[in-house]
Write a protein that holds these residues in place. Structure first.
Motif, PDB file in Angstrom:
ATOM      1  N   LEU A  40       0.804  -1.221   0.000  1.00 58.56           N
ATOM      2  CA  LEU A  40       0.000   0.000   0.000  1.00 58.56           C
ATOM      3  C   LEU A  40       0.839   1.275   0.000  1.00 58.56           C
ATOM      4  O   LEU A  40       0.284   2.373  -0.095  1.00 58.56           O
ATOM      5  N   ARG A  41       2.133   1.151   0.083  1.00 61.67           N
ATOM      6  CA  ARG A  41       3.007   2.315   0.248  1.00 61.67           C
ATOM      7  C   ARG A  41       2.722   3.393  -0.805  1.00 61.67           C
ATOM      8  O   ARG A  41       2.767   3.147  -2.012  1.00 61.67           O
ATOM      9  N   GLY A  42       2.391   4.598  -0.331  1.00 59.72           N
ATOM     10  CA  GLY A  42       2.184   5.740  -1.212  1.00 59.72           C
ATOM     11  C   GLY A  42       0.923   5.703  -2.042  1.00 59.72           C
ATOM     12  O   GLY A  42       0.799   6.482  -2.993  1.00 59.72           O
ATOM     13  N   SER A  43      -0.056   4.837  -1.679  1.00 64.02           N
ATOM     14  CA  SER A  43      -1.236   4.686  -2.534  1.00 64.02           C
ATOM     15  C   SER A  43      -2.565   4.932  -1.835  1.00 64.02           C
ATOM     16  O   SER A  43      -3.613   4.853  -2.453  1.00 64.02           O
ATOM     17  N   VAL A  44      -2.549   5.253  -0.554  1.00 63.39           N
ATOM     18  CA  VAL A  44      -3.783   5.331   0.242  1.00 63.39           C
ATOM     19  C   VAL A  44      -4.263   6.780   0.332  1.00 63.39           C
ATOM     20  O   VAL A  44      -3.466   7.714   0.473  1.00 63.39           O
ATOM     21  N   ASP A  45      -5.578   6.957   0.267  1.00 53.17           N
ATOM     22  CA  ASP A  45      -6.178   8.289   0.342  1.00 53.17           C
ATOM     23  C   ASP A  45      -6.582   8.675   1.758  1.00 53.17           C
ATOM     24  O   ASP A  45      -6.592   9.863   2.095  1.00 53.17           O
ATOM     25  N   LEU A  46      -6.953   7.690   2.577  1.00 52.43           N
ATOM     26  CA  LEU A  46      -7.436   7.983   3.919  1.00 52.43           C
ATOM     27  C   LEU A  46      -7.105   6.823   4.847  1.00 52.43           C
ATOM     28  O   LEU A  46      -7.383   5.661   4.521  1.00 52.43           O
ATOM     29  N   VAL A  47      -6.504   7.137   5.985  1.00 54.16           N
ATOM     30  CA  VAL A  47      -6.283   6.165   7.063  1.00 54.16           C
ATOM     31  C   VAL A  47      -7.040   6.659   8.285  1.00 54.16           C
ATOM     32  O   VAL A  47      -6.885   7.817   8.687  1.00 54.16           O
ATOM     33  N   VAL A  48      -7.868   5.787   8.861  1.00 51.34           N
ATOM     34  CA  VAL A  48      -8.595   6.125  10.088  1.00 51.34           C
ATOM     35  C   VAL A  48      -8.337   5.032  11.116  1.00 51.34           C
ATOM     36  O   VAL A  48      -8.034   3.888  10.771  1.00 51.34           O
ATOM     37  N   SER A  49      -8.488   5.393  12.378  1.00 46.36           N
ATOM     38  CA  SER A  49      -8.310   4.389  13.422  1.00 46.36           C
ATOM     39  C   SER A  49      -8.952   4.846  14.730  1.00 46.36           C
ATOM     40  O   SER A  49      -8.831   6.000  15.127  1.00 46.36           O
ATOM     41  N   ASN A  50      -9.628   3.888  15.355  1.00 45.36           N
ATOM     42  CA  ASN A  50     -10.062   4.031  16.747  1.00 45.36           C
ATOM     43  C   ASN A  50      -9.346   2.924  17.518  1.00 45.36           C
ATOM     44  O   ASN A  50      -9.904   1.853  17.762  1.00 45.36           O
ATOM     45  N   PRO A  51      -8.097   3.164  17.896  1.00 45.47           N
ATOM     46  CA  PRO A  51      -7.262   2.106  18.465  1.00 45.47           C
ATOM     47  C   PRO A  51      -7.467   1.978  19.978  1.00 45.47           C
ATOM     48  O   PRO A  51      -8.137   2.809  20.599  1.00 45.47           O
ATOM     49  N   PRO A  52      -6.865   0.971  20.599  1.00 47.82           N
ATOM     50  CA  PRO A  52      -6.811   0.948  22.074  1.00 47.82           C
ATOM     51  C   PRO A  52      -6.004   2.157  22.548  1.00 47.82           C
ATOM     52  O   PRO A  52      -4.860   2.318  22.147  1.00 47.82           O
ATOM     53  N   TYR A  53      -6.610   2.999  23.383  1.00 47.68           N
ATOM     54  CA  TYR A  53      -5.901   4.224  23.772  1.00 47.68           C
ATOM     55  C   TYR A  53      -6.084   4.623  25.227  1.00 47.68           C
ATOM     56  O   TYR A  53      -5.601   5.667  25.659  1.00 47.68           O
ATOM     57  N   ILE A  54      -6.790   3.833  26.006  1.00 44.63           N
ATOM     58  CA  ILE A  54      -7.008   4.203  27.407  1.00 44.63           C
ATOM     59  C   ILE A  54      -5.730   3.917  28.197  1.00 44.63           C
ATOM     60  O   ILE A  54      -5.177   2.818  28.100  1.00 44.63           O
ATOM     61  N   PRO A  55      -5.235   4.876  28.975  1.00 41.87           N
ATOM     62  CA  PRO A  55      -4.043   4.611  29.801  1.00 41.87           C
ATOM     63  C   PRO A  55      -4.314   3.502  30.814  1.00 41.87           C
ATOM     64  O   PRO A  55      -5.409   3.421  31.391  1.00 41.87           O
ATOM     65  N   ALA A  56      -3.331   2.651  31.022  1.00 39.98           N
ATOM     66  CA  ALA A  56      -3.458   1.551  31.987  1.00 39.98           C
ATOM     67  C   ALA A  56      -3.810   2.107  33.361  1.00 39.98           C
ATOM     68  O   ALA A  56      -3.294   3.141  33.781  1.00 39.98           O
ATOM     69  N   GLY A  57      -4.712   1.420  34.046  1.00 40.25           N
ATOM     70  CA  GLY A  57      -5.088   1.829  35.388  1.00 40.25           C
ATOM     71  C   GLY A  57      -6.247   2.799  35.460  1.00 40.25           C
ATOM     72  O   GLY A  57      -6.693   3.151  36.560  1.00 40.25           O
ATOM     73  N   ALA A  58      -6.769   3.244  34.310  1.00 39.48           N
ATOM     74  CA  ALA A  58      -7.899   4.168  34.314  1.00 39.48           C
ATOM     75  C   ALA A  58      -9.132   3.480  34.905  1.00 39.48           C
ATOM     76  O   ALA A  58      -9.353   2.288  34.700  1.00 39.48           O
ATOM     77  N   VAL A  59      -9.922   4.239  35.634  1.00 40.48           N
ATOM     78  CA  VAL A  59     -11.158   3.721  36.220  1.00 40.48           C
ATOM     79  C   VAL A  59     -12.275   3.838  35.186  1.00 40.48           C
ATOM     80  O   VAL A  59     -12.521   4.922  34.641  1.00 40.48           O
ATOM     81  N   LEU A  60     -12.943   2.722  34.915  1.00 40.94           N
ATOM     82  CA  LEU A  60     -13.953   2.671  33.867  1.00 40.94           C
ATOM     83  C   LEU A  60     -15.299   2.220  34.423  1.00 40.94           C
ATOM     84  O   LEU A  60     -15.362   1.544  35.447  1.00 40.94           O
ATOM     85  N   ASP A  61     -16.370   2.568  33.726  1.00 40.74           N
ATOM     86  CA  ASP A  61     -17.687   2.062  34.093  1.00 40.74           C
ATOM     87  C   ASP A  61     -17.703   0.535  33.988  1.00 40.74           C
ATOM     88  O   ASP A  61     -16.978  -0.042  33.159  1.00 40.74           O
ATOM     89  N   PRO A  62     -18.552  -0.139  34.780  1.00 43.03           N
ATOM     90  CA  PRO A  62     -18.594  -1.608  34.742  1.00 43.03           C
ATOM     91  C   PRO A  62     -18.899  -2.168  33.352  1.00 43.03           C
ATOM     92  O   PRO A  62     -18.368  -3.225  32.985  1.00 43.03           O
ATOM     93  N   GLU A  63     -19.742  -1.475  32.580  1.00 43.07           N
ATOM     94  CA  GLU A  63     -20.059  -1.964  31.236  1.00 43.07           C
ATOM     95  C   GLU A  63     -18.806  -2.090  30.380  1.00 43.07           C
ATOM     96  O   GLU A  63     -18.700  -2.990  29.535  1.00 43.07           O
ATOM     97  N   VAL A  64     -17.873  -1.169  30.596  1.00 43.06           N
ATOM     98  CA  VAL A  64     -16.625  -1.177  29.824  1.00 43.06           C
ATOM     99  C   VAL A  64     -15.605  -2.113  30.466  1.00 43.06           C
ATOM    100  O   VAL A  64     -15.069  -3.012  29.814  1.00 43.06           O
ATOM    101  N   ALA A  65     -15.342  -1.914  31.737  1.00 41.96           N
ATOM    102  CA  ALA A  65     -14.296  -2.669  32.425  1.00 41.96           C
ATOM    103  C   ALA A  65     -14.567  -4.168  32.434  1.00 41.96           C
ATOM    104  O   ALA A  65     -13.642  -4.980  32.302  1.00 41.96           O
ATOM    105  N   ASP A  66     -15.825  -4.560  32.570  1.00 44.42           N
ATOM    106  CA  ASP A  66     -16.164  -5.974  32.727  1.00 44.42           C
ATOM    107  C   ASP A  66     -16.586  -6.652  31.436  1.00 44.42           C
ATOM    108  O   ASP A  66     -16.673  -7.881  31.400  1.00 44.42           O
ATOM    109  N   HIS A  67     -16.850  -5.871  30.369  1.00 44.75           N
ATOM    110  CA  HIS A  67     -17.447  -6.494  29.182  1.00 44.75           C
ATOM    111  C   HIS A  67     -16.746  -6.163  27.869  1.00 44.75           C
ATOM    112  O   HIS A  67     -16.769  -6.981  26.955  1.00 44.75           O
ATOM    113  N   ASP A  68     -16.156  -4.977  27.725  1.00 42.63           N
ATOM    114  CA  ASP A  68     -15.356  -4.734  26.525  1.00 42.63           C
ATOM    115  C   ASP A  68     -14.018  -5.449  26.679  1.00 42.63           C
ATOM    116  O   ASP A  68     -13.452  -5.484  27.782  1.00 42.63           O
TER     117      ASP A  68
END
Length: 282
Positions: free
Chosen positions: A175-203
């Motif tokens: 793909l080098r030099g041929s892509v028009d758009l790159v998007v990403s919703n990557p893993p980005y939460i810092p380790a140790g962050a406090v999350l709601d149970p729906e997220v912490a226990d199920h995602d």
């Protein structure tokens, strides 16, 4: 007052007591799901039978235990899409719709090449492929369960699914030099962050946490974007609301982008950064 209205009112109170901010909405959505109608049609349906109320009590109890609404209905709304989701795959969030709206507002060639990294359920890739039906859309994830959901969600599309780790060099070198758009919703939460149970226990944790500072996956993604994008190609990556400045710095450090711009989500929180590939490295 009808029995259904009473049941929804009682369910709303129970969900609110369980700490769920969207108690009324969730109570109505679960009732609509069991009745097989849109939420707005609840007032028009015939009075449900006893079996409905038994099942309704069960799903309200599950929601009170903080099982995500989307796991109980089996689907999640994202932009124009209704996606299949469940245990083992990240549930698309409204916050990411701000990134989607930005992407849909860009002027791309009809046959653009688009890459979605850390695709999860396929949300961004499928939404973009729906908007640009002649584009080549490649969706990448390293998790088999996530890709299974993405595969089912993308059945009626031409989205290409690739199983790969976006932190490992050498990905998709063709793909080098041929892509028009790159998007990403990557893993980005810092380790140790406090999350709601729906997220912490199920995602899945693999889809949530991006190392100590939340940047462990964003940095290699920025390098891939710099390598794949053609001159003038566009890049957008979501980040934690505490790491906007770090994301800007990470993208700047590649020396390959200009117009590096932080954006806020629909709630006004710092949420994603966009950039344009320069013609030559700075």
């Amino acid at each position: 007052m009808t029995a259904l209205r009473q049941a929804i009112d009682l369910a709303t109170a129970a969900l609110a007591e369980a700490g769920i901010d969207s108690a009324r909405t969730d109570a109505e959505l679960l009732a609509a799901h069991l009745a097989g109608v849109d939420r707005g049609r609840l007032v028009a349906i015939d009075e449900p039978d006893a079996d409905f109320f038994t099942r309704y009590d069960e799903v309200i109890g599950a929601r009170c235990s903080r099982i995500p609404l989307q796991h109980l209905t089996g689907s999640a709304a994202f932009g124009p899409l209704e996606l299949l989701v469940g245990p083992g795959v990240f549930i698309p969030r409204p916050e990411t719709e701000a990134l989607l709206e930005w992407a849909l507002a860009q002027r791309l060639p009809e046959q653009a090449v688009i890459v979605d990294l850390c695709t999860g359920s396929g949300a961004l890739a499928i939404a973009l492929g729906t908007h640009w039906p002649r584009a080549r859309v490649i969706a990448v994830d390293d998790d088999a369960t996530a890709l299974d959901y993405a595969r089912r969600n993308a059945e009626s599309t031409t989205v290409e699914l690739v199983r790969a780790d976006v932190t490992v060099p050498g990905l998709l070198t063709d793909l080098r030099g041929s892509v028009d758009l790159v998007v990403s919703n990557p893993p980005y939460i810092p380790a140790g962050a406090v999350l709601d149970p729906e997220v912490a226990d199920h995602d899945p944790a693999h889809a949530l946490f991006g190392g100590d500072d939340g940047m462990a996956v964003i940095a290699p993604i920025a390098r891939f974007a710099a390598d794949w994008l053609k001159p003038g190609g566009l890049f957008a990556v979501e980040h934690d609301d505490t790491t906007s400045d770090q994301t800007v710095e990470t993208i700047s450090s590649t020396k390959c982008f200009n117009a590096i711009t932080p954006h806020r989500d629909l709630a006004g929180r710092p949420r994603f950064v966009t950039a344009c590939r320069t013609k030559e490295p700075a």
